[in-house]
Design a protein around this motif. Structure first.
Motif, PDB file in Angstrom:
ATOM      1  N   GLY A  91      49.807  44.715  47.841  1.00 41.46           N
ATOM      2  CA  GLY A  91      48.591  45.521  47.818  1.00 41.46           C
ATOM      3  C   GLY A  91      48.633  46.588  48.881  1.00 41.46           C
ATOM      4  N   LYS A  92      47.741  47.573  48.761  1.00 44.13           N
ATOM      5  CA  LYS A  92      47.684  48.636  49.767  1.00 44.13           C
ATOM      6  C   LYS A  92      47.223  48.098  51.111  1.00 44.13           C
ATOM      7  CE  LYS A  92      46.945  52.407  46.480  1.00 44.13           C
ATOM      8  NZ  LYS A  92      46.050  53.505  46.030  1.00 44.13           N
ATOM      9  N   SER A  93      46.443  47.021  51.070  1.00 42.42           N
ATOM     10  CA  SER A  93      45.985  46.352  52.286  1.00 42.42           C
ATOM     11  C   SER A  93      46.070  44.852  52.057  1.00 42.42           C
ATOM     12  CB  SER A  93      44.547  46.744  52.614  1.00 42.42           C
ATOM     13  OG  SER A  93      43.667  46.201  51.640  1.00 42.42           O
ATOM     14  N   LEU A  94      45.875  44.088  53.120  1.00 43.45           N
ATOM     15  CA  LEU A  94      45.906  42.631  52.982  1.00 43.45           C
ATOM     16  C   LEU A  94      44.794  42.153  52.062  1.00 43.45           C
ATOM     17  CD1 LEU A  94      47.005  39.878  53.585  1.00 43.45           C
ATOM     18  CD2 LEU A  94      45.809  39.911  55.799  1.00 43.45           C
ATOM     19  N   LEU A  95      43.603  42.723  52.194  1.00 44.51           N
ATOM     20  CA  LEU A  95      42.500  42.312  51.326  1.00 44.51           C
ATOM     21  C   LEU A  95      42.790  42.644  49.869  1.00 44.51           C
ATOM     22  CD1 LEU A  95      39.306  43.173  53.418  1.00 44.51           C
ATOM     23  CD2 LEU A  95      40.255  40.907  52.900  1.00 44.51           C
ATOM     24  N   ASP A  96      43.385  43.812  49.611  1.00 48.35           N
ATOM     25  CA  ASP A  96      43.747  44.164  48.233  1.00 48.35           C
ATOM     26  C   ASP A  96      44.706  43.133  47.648  1.00 48.35           C
ATOM     27  OD1 ASP A  96      42.211  46.462  48.137  1.00 48.35           O
ATOM     28  OD2 ASP A  96      43.852  47.794  48.713  1.00 48.35           O
ATOM     29  N   ALA A  97      45.715  42.755  48.415  1.00 48.11           N
ATOM     30  CA  ALA A  97      46.702  41.788  47.941  1.00 48.11           C
ATOM     31  C   ALA A  97      46.075  40.416  47.707  1.00 48.11           C
ATOM     32  CB  ALA A  97      47.858  41.678  48.934  1.00 48.11           C
ATOM     33  N   VAL A  98      45.187  40.020  48.608  1.00 50.63           N
ATOM     34  CA  VAL A  98      44.526  38.716  48.469  1.00 50.63           C
ATOM     35  C   VAL A  98      43.606  38.693  47.252  1.00 50.63           C
ATOM     36  CG1 VAL A  98      42.809  37.171  49.517  1.00 50.63           C
ATOM     37  CG2 VAL A  98      44.688  38.080  50.898  1.00 50.63           C
ATOM     38  N   TYR A  99      42.805  39.732  47.079  1.00 51.30           N
ATOM     39  CA  TYR A  99      41.888  39.769  45.939  1.00 51.30           C
ATOM     40  C   TYR A  99      42.649  39.738  44.617  1.00 51.30           C
ATOM     41  CZ  TYR A  99      38.241  41.168  49.279  1.00 51.30           C
ATOM     42  OH  TYR A  99      37.356  41.215  50.336  1.00 51.30           O
ATOM     43  N   ALA A 100      43.762  40.467  44.544  1.00 49.27           N
ATOM     44  CA  ALA A 100      44.560  40.464  43.320  1.00 49.27           C
ATOM     45  C   ALA A 100      45.177  39.094  43.076  1.00 49.27           C
ATOM     46  CB  ALA A 100      45.648  41.536  43.404  1.00 49.27           C
ATOM     47  N   THR A 101      45.644  38.440  44.138  1.00 45.00           N
ATOM     48  CA  THR A 101      46.225  37.099  44.007  1.00 45.00           C
ATOM     49  C   THR A 101      45.177  36.106  43.523  1.00 45.00           C
ATOM     50  OG1 THR A 101      47.736  37.603  45.833  1.00 45.00           O
ATOM     51  CG2 THR A 101      47.533  35.301  45.194  1.00 45.00           C
ATOM     52  N   GLU A 102      43.972  36.215  44.050  1.00 45.60           N
ATOM     53  CA  GLU A 102      42.886  35.326  43.622  1.00 45.60           C
ATOM     54  C   GLU A 102      42.529  35.573  42.153  1.00 45.60           C
ATOM     55  OE1 GLU A 102      40.611  34.726  47.905  1.00 45.60           O
ATOM     56  OE2 GLU A 102      39.928  36.286  46.535  1.00 45.60           O
ATOM     57  N   GLU A 103      42.514  36.827  41.733  1.00 47.38           N
ATOM     58  CA  GLU A 103      42.223  37.140  40.332  1.00 47.38           C
ATOM     59  C   GLU A 103      43.306  36.587  39.419  1.00 47.38           C
ATOM     60  OE1 GLU A 103      39.676  38.282  37.541  1.00 47.38           O
ATOM     61  OE2 GLU A 103      39.279  38.787  39.634  1.00 47.38           O
ATOM     62  N   LEU A 104      44.560  36.676  39.863  1.00 49.37           N
ATOM     63  CA  LEU A 104      45.669  36.118  39.083  1.00 49.37           C
ATOM     64  C   LEU A 104      45.503  34.605  38.927  1.00 49.37           C
ATOM     65  CD1 LEU A 104      49.440  36.983  39.731  1.00 49.37           C
ATOM     66  CD2 LEU A 104      48.680  34.810  38.819  1.00 49.37           C
ATOM     67  N   GLU A 105      45.192  33.928  40.014  1.00 47.45           N
ATOM     68  CA  GLU A 105      45.036  32.473  39.958  1.00 47.45           C
ATOM     69  C   GLU A 105      43.880  32.076  39.039  1.00 47.45           C
ATOM     70  OE1 GLU A 105      45.246  28.294  40.863  1.00 47.45           O
ATOM     71  OE2 GLU A 105      46.647  29.972  40.688  1.00 47.45           O
ATOM     72  N   GLU A 106      42.764  32.783  39.118  1.00 49.50           N
ATOM     73  CA  GLU A 106      41.622  32.463  38.256  1.00 49.50           C
ATOM     74  C   GLU A 106      41.959  32.716  36.790  1.00 49.50           C
ATOM     75  OE1 GLU A 106      37.773  31.305  37.022  1.00 49.50           O
ATOM     76  OE2 GLU A 106      39.059  30.873  38.750  1.00 49.50           O
ATOM     77  N   THR A 107      42.719  33.773  36.509  1.00 47.38           N
ATOM     78  CA  THR A 107      43.102  34.070  35.130  1.00 47.38           C
ATOM     79  C   THR A 107      44.087  33.027  34.609  1.00 47.38           C
ATOM     80  OG1 THR A 107      42.759  36.416  35.535  1.00 47.38           O
ATOM     81  CG2 THR A 107      44.031  35.840  33.585  1.00 47.38           C
ATOM     82  N   ALA A 108      44.986  32.559  35.467  1.00 53.14           N
ATOM     83  CA  ALA A 108      45.893  31.478  35.069  1.00 53.14           C
ATOM     84  C   ALA A 108      45.095  30.223  34.718  1.00 53.14           C
ATOM     85  CB  ALA A 108      46.883  31.192  36.191  1.00 53.14           C
ATOM     86  N   ARG A 109      44.048  29.949  35.500  1.00 49.92           N
ATOM     87  CA  ARG A 109      43.195  28.785  35.210  1.00 49.92           C
ATOM     88  C   ARG A 109      42.488  28.951  33.868  1.00 49.92           C
ATOM     89  NH1 ARG A 109      37.946  26.537  36.183  1.00 49.92           N
ATOM     90  NH2 ARG A 109      37.119  28.593  36.729  1.00 49.92           N
TER      91      ARG A 109
END
Length: 209
Positions: free
Chosen positions: A165-183
């Motif tokens: 991500g462009k920032s740590l928060l961007d990378a974290v938010y995208a990772t969380e969205e990926l995990e929720e979509t996998a669920r």
């Protein structure tokens, strides 16, 4: 942001990910670009109990400068940074649902998860599966590097996601969205579903870039 504040931010976010069950034991790692190098979580450390002062400092060649020894998966992070100069941070987790999807037989290796929600498409886009290699293997980093110029997020087979991500928060938010979509994907596998169409997904991808 100063190095001290970055260390504190990494520590706080890592603890939050751990406490919410998105990483376990000594799994998972975070890196953030800083001046002429990177800050990176140490090898064998728990994301739930990081010491800010022990976070590894690497120079612009990826050489360990100070702090504890960096994660053995540092090559994954450096592969993303090399191919994506705009990247400010990389998050790699062993989050349960994402790992579960990475183990499934018959999934589309070019785009692992369907466009279930608009937010997933905007934050992740298309998610390729990287063939299995042991953690820390140079061939795993090479495989990630081959995909990194076109994808800021990849899923490692039998392992977990790597997200830039462009920032740590961007990378974290995208990772969380990926995990929720996998669920959601695992929940819906036996149901008749209406996913976003190719046109709808492409419109969102183009809009978010």
């Amino acid at each position: 942001m100063s190095e001290t504040k970055l260390r504190d931010q990494i520590t706080a976010i890592a603890r939050s990910l751990f406490e919410r069950g998105l990483t376990f034991g000594s799994s998972g790692n975070i890196s953030v670009r800083h001046e002429d190098g990177w800050l990176m979580t140490p090898t064998g450390s728990s994301m739930g109990d990081l010491d800010p002062a022990a976070i590894s400092l690497l120079d612009d060649k990826g050489h360990w400068v100070s702090g504890d020894k960096p994660t053995k998966e540092s090559l994954l992070h450096l592969a993303m940074y090399e191919e994506r100069p705009q990247t400010g941070a990389v998050v790699h987790l062993h989050s349960t649902h994402s790992v579960a999807v990475s183990c499934l037989d018959g999934i589309d290796h070019n785009n692992v998860l369907p466009p279930i929600t608009a937010y997933y498409v905007m934050k992740i886009g298309k998610l390729p599966l990287i063939p299995y290699h042991p953690p820390g293997d140079i061939n795993l980093a090479k495989a990630v590097k081959e995909m990194a110029s076109k994808h800021h997020a990849v899923l490692l087979a039998n392992h977990g996601p790597v997200v830039a991500g462009k920032s740590l928060l961007d990378a974290v938010y995208a990772t969380e969205e990926l995990e929720e979509t996998a669920r959601l994907f695992l929940m819906l596998r036996q149901e008749r579903c209406r996913f976003l169409s190719d046109n709808e997904a492409d419109h969102l991808i183009n809009k978010s870039h």
